[in-house]
Enzyme design. Structure first.
Site, short mmCIF file in Angstrom:
data_model
loop_
_atom_site.label_atom_id
_atom_site.label_comp_id
_atom_site.label_asym_id
_atom_site.label_seq_id
_atom_site.Cartn_x
_atom_site.Cartn_y
_atom_site.Cartn_z
N ASP A 321 -8.03 3.00 -2.45
CA ASP A 321 -8.63 1.68 -2.57
C ASP A 321 -10.12 1.80 -2.30
OD1 ASP A 321 -8.78 -1.04 -2.93
OD2 ASP A 321 -8.30 -1.49 -0.85
N ASP A 581 -5.38 -0.04 3.06
CA ASP A 581 -5.27 -0.72 4.34
C ASP A 581 -4.74 -2.14 4.22
OD1 ASP A 581 -7.41 -1.88 3.09
OD2 ASP A 581 -8.77 -1.75 4.79
N ASP A 585 -1.79 -3.05 -0.81
CA ASP A 585 -1.59 -1.62 -1.01
C ASP A 585 -0.19 -1.16 -0.64
OD1 ASP A 585 -4.28 -1.21 -1.77
OD2 ASP A 585 -4.88 -1.16 0.33
#
Length: 845
Positions: A321, A581, A585
């Site tokens: 990410d 995080d 996700d």
């Protein structure tokens, strides 16, 4: 108006909200406002889960069989070491569970609700559907809710969307709750942060029924990927067990038919079975994994499944990410630009006075005590004069994407404004030519992935009344400010090291393509074509599997699309590691071969889904873990190669008397002593071995690479046969020199032990020379070698130990034979290593 909510709690104008009885009834019927979590495993459950592994079950089963046969000494040895192996694994698993619990928030967010007409501060878990939430700047939203009233509300929804920029909220009615991330929507979502404004909202969903809960529940539909090493070890144990059982039965039959003593035949069969069954494998694997978890914990990395460390060493693709993973998830001013001049990059030297004044005007146009990340960025760069006094604020509104603050500065009144560049152009009444220049400047900053704001200011005439709207100020355009979510300092080096290690890094983000491309470029990713969420939506699974083989940046991606990307990579044969995080996700973290969650900023849902948690949120720790994973696999193969080589002379010496008519040499107690004491202790040396040279300059090993390849088996067999030849020669010729059977047994046993020590030194490195292996630092080796020497001295020189093992006393001259045999094996194998290495390279695997 929302202002009324801040007045006296007994004000009759306040909405009444739910009654205490209604709230209690809904809490009882719908459950607490918290996400369902996996039940914490007790120590007994962890131990039971460990015992379910076939390797450990085989080890314990062997001990039980010996106990039933009456061989208590052998049974106790097996059971003791089995319990030690179980204990090591169970303690590490329990420690991991405790650390995960410590990572959770100590309490759920506190919530200010209206019940029975009064404002009440309650625990977030007690919020129920229908509650009225009073929201203010800095509040963490405890549940999904629809806004009834709002004044300039902006919410940070990055944990749900991956976007760091706050979105605006307006009260209103919609047919159904929209998804997070849009501007001017009437819904706020659990887990998000109110960074500006205040409002009143009615709770529509709590716990698992909220948006954050919806994503969490989807995790239960995904299966955790079983690590490659675990699957290989299970197959290996089954092969060894089947082979050992077949040979043992053959030995029993052969011995019984040829010698007529079936009791001795059973004992011989047990000894041969012990020599061929992989009792050491489960212990070695458990020790390696437990030590690996401990080693990376020193680098602030937590492992929820220790075997994932080894799997990460084989990763070929790392999906990451952007927000909070590659970047710091905070805004910082990157560029400043005055009208008609070149932009100035912050950090490229002393800031010119006119640009410092521009930054000061931006800070003056912000809330004095900001929660908004962008306003915090202004205060980090320039602080307004504390003597200035705020007179009036003009907040953002749907029709006016700017805000203005009026200050009293001594005898002067100053208005400072900031907002969208086009809104500031309107407020400052810029000419068409000036607007064209401004558009070019804005585009230049946007192409660099920056969030652009315009700044304007003016000095008010003495005694003039303040206008009712921002358009009433005679603002002068001051310049542009470009803000960025800064890249983590460790990321470029980590990405470069991944590249040299043959690991492809892919950014998967919900942010805009221009921003994603800019961050990718700064991180060192080759940001070519950026695939967006809408483009991905039109792709078939086959097209996506083809696209992910070359793409490095995916932007404007929804959570479900992240999961599709991971699944497409896996379909293409990649070993996928996924970092993140946020709640968005979590599904892809669980679907990947290795999920890596951020422990500091990460959500509970992400941590529960991941196999590895970075406690300090440092992306560079990923590389540390990859490096360690490769080292673990290298050292594990050394240990397994060593153990396989050791089994050859042990099995050969157990079978030799049956084929030659010589007296039985070793019984079960001797085999147990060798396998359950010397072998595991010696294998600890390999766990402590340092990494091989160039460990991060080679491509990942193939995902289907077997732990025992043809090369490994051949090299192990050659080593084992060399030791067997040396020891068998002593066994064969020693009686001719007048040694009794018990003396031959002791002499042969000592030679075998020192042959094992020679195999340790040979296998320490696949390429290093004998001299390099001896001087290469390894603390465990310096402990193991004296320990082996001491144990050997005890069993050869101490009468009670000799009696237990059936050894006879040896004259001093015969004590020189075993060291010479071990030295001969060592020199012969080292001399043959280059030749053998060239030969095994020609084999497949």
């Amino acid at each position: 108006m929302v202002w009324g909510l801040m007045q006296d709690a007994t004000d009759d104008s306040l909405p009444q909200g739910l009654t205490a009885a209604q709230a209690q009834a809904r809490l009882a019927s719908e459950g607490a406002n918290e996400l369902p979590r996996q039940q914490r495993r007790s120590g007994l459950r962890i131990a039971f889960d460990v015992l379910r592994e076939p390797m450990l079950a085989l080890l314990l089963g062997g001990g039980v069989v010996y106990l039933l046969l009456g061989d208590r000494q052998e049974a106790l040895i097996l059971l003791a070491f089995a319990c030690l192996s179980v204990g090591i694994t169970a303690v590490q698993e329990a420690r991991t569970e405790r650390v995960l619990e410590a990572l959770r928030d100590l309490t759920s967010p506190r919530a200010l609700v209206i019940r029975d007409g009064t404002r009440q501060r309650i625990a977030g878990r007690e919020v129920v559907r229908g509650d009225l939430l009073v929201l203010a700047e800095g509040d963490r939203v405890p549940a999904d809710a629809r806004l009834l009233q709002a004044s300039g509300v902006f919410a940070d929804e990055s944990l749900l969307t991956g976007e760091a920029i706050p979105v605006s909220k307006l009260p209103g009615q919609v047919a159904s709750p929209p998804r997070p991330g849009g501007n001017d929507l009437p819904f706020v979502f659990a887990g998000t942060l109110v960074v500006r404004g205040s409002g009143l909202a009615e709770v529509t969903a709590t716990g698992a029924r909220s948006e954050i809960g919806r994503i969490g529940k989807s995790l239960g539909m995904l299966e955790v990927e079983v690590p490659h090493l675990q699957r290989q070890m299970r197959r290996l144990v089954l092969v060894f067990a089947a082979t050992g059982a077949a040979v043992s039965l053959a030995v029993v039959a052969l011995h019984g038919l040829t010698r007529g003593d079936w009791l001795q035949a059973v004992l011989a069969g047990i000894a041969v079975g012990m020599s061929m069954l992989p009792e050491e494998f489960p212990m070695v694997l458990a020790v390696f994994m437990a030590m690996a978890a401990w080693r990376i914990s020193q680098a602030r990395v937590l492992t929820r499944r220790a075997s994932a460390i080894e799997t990460l060493g084989a990763a070929t693709v790392l999906c990451t990410d952007k927000t909070g993973t590659l970047t710091e998830n905070r805004m910082a001013i990157a560029r400043l630009q005055r009208p008609g001049s070149a932009s100035f990059a912050v950090g490229d030297g002393p800031m010119p006075p006119d640009l410092l004044n521009l930054a000061l005007m931006g800070a003056a146009a912000s809330t004095p005590q900001p929660f908004d990340p962008m306003e915090k960025a202004f205060f980090a760069l320039a602080l307004p004069d504390p003597a200035m006094r705020l007179i009036r604020s003009y907040p953002l509104s749907p029709g006016q994407l700017s805000m203005t603050q009026v200050w009293q500065d001594g005898d002067q009144r100053i208005a400072a404004a900031k907002g969208a560049p086009e809104a500031m152009a309107d407020l400052c009444a810029l000419t068409p030519a000036a607007r064209a220049v401004l558009a070019d400047q804005v585009q230049g900053m946007a192409d660099a992935g920056l969030r652009v704001l315009g700044i304007a200011s003016c000095t008010l005439a003495p005694g003039a009344d303040l206008p009712e709207a921002q358009a009433g100020f005679a603002l002068a355009f001051a310049g542009l400010v470009g803000l960025a979510d800064p890249l983590r300092a460790t990321v470029p080096q980590a990405v470069a090291e991944c590249r040299t290690a043959g690991i492809r890094v892919i950014m998967v983000t919900g942010d805009y393509p221009a921003t994603a491309r800019a961050i990718a470029s700064a991180a060192g990713l080759a940001a070519g074509t950026v695939i967006t969420g809408p483009e991905l939506e039109t792709m078939s699974d086959a097209d996506l599997t083809k696209a992910v083989k070359t793409a490095t940046v995916f932007a404007r991606i929804m959570p479900e699309q992240k999961l599709r990307i991971v699944q497409a990579l896996k379909a293409g044969g990649a070993v996928v590691a996924m970092t993140g995080d946020g709640v968005n996700d979590a599904p892809s973290l669980k679907a990947a071969h290795i999920g890596v969650a951020m422990g500091g900023r990460g959500t509970d849902v992400a941590r529960e889904a991941a196999a590895i948690v970075l406690l300090d949120d440092d992306f560079g720790s990923i590389v540390t873990t990859v490096r360690l994973g490769r080292r673990i696999y290298d050292n594990l193969r050394k240990a397994m190669r060593f153990i396989l080589a050791v089994h050859v002379p042990i099995a050969g010496l157990a079978l030799m008397p049956l084929l030659t008519g010589l007296p039985i040499l070793f019984g079960p107690v001797h085999i147990a002593f060798l396998e359950m004491i010397i072998d595991p202790v010696c294998s600890l040396v390999f766990e402590a071995e340092g990494e091989e040279a160039g460990v991060m300059r080679r491509p990942p090993r193939p995902a289907d690479q077997p732990l025992f390849s043809g090369q490994t088996v051949l090299w192990s067999l050659l080593q084992g046969l060399t030791v067997f030849a040396a020891v068998a020669a002593i066994f064969w010729f020693a009686p001719g020199f007048g040694l009794a059977a018990d003396q031959v047994r002791g002499l042969t046993f000592a030679a075998l032990v020192l042959g094992i020590v020679a195999l340790i030194l040979v296998n320490r490195s696949a390429s290093a020379s004998l001299v390099a292996a001896l001087i290469r630092p390894n603390r465990a080796l310096f402990v193991v070698l004296p320990l082996v020497a001491a144990m050997l001295a005890v069993v050869l020189l101490w009468q009670p130990a000799r009696a237990l093992l059936g050894f006879g006393a040896l004259e001093p001259r015969w004590l020189l034979v075993p060291p010479l045999a071990g030295l001969g094996v060592l020199l012969l194998l080292e001399a043959a290593k280059p030749l053998l290495r060239r030969a095994v390279r020609r084999l497949p695997g």
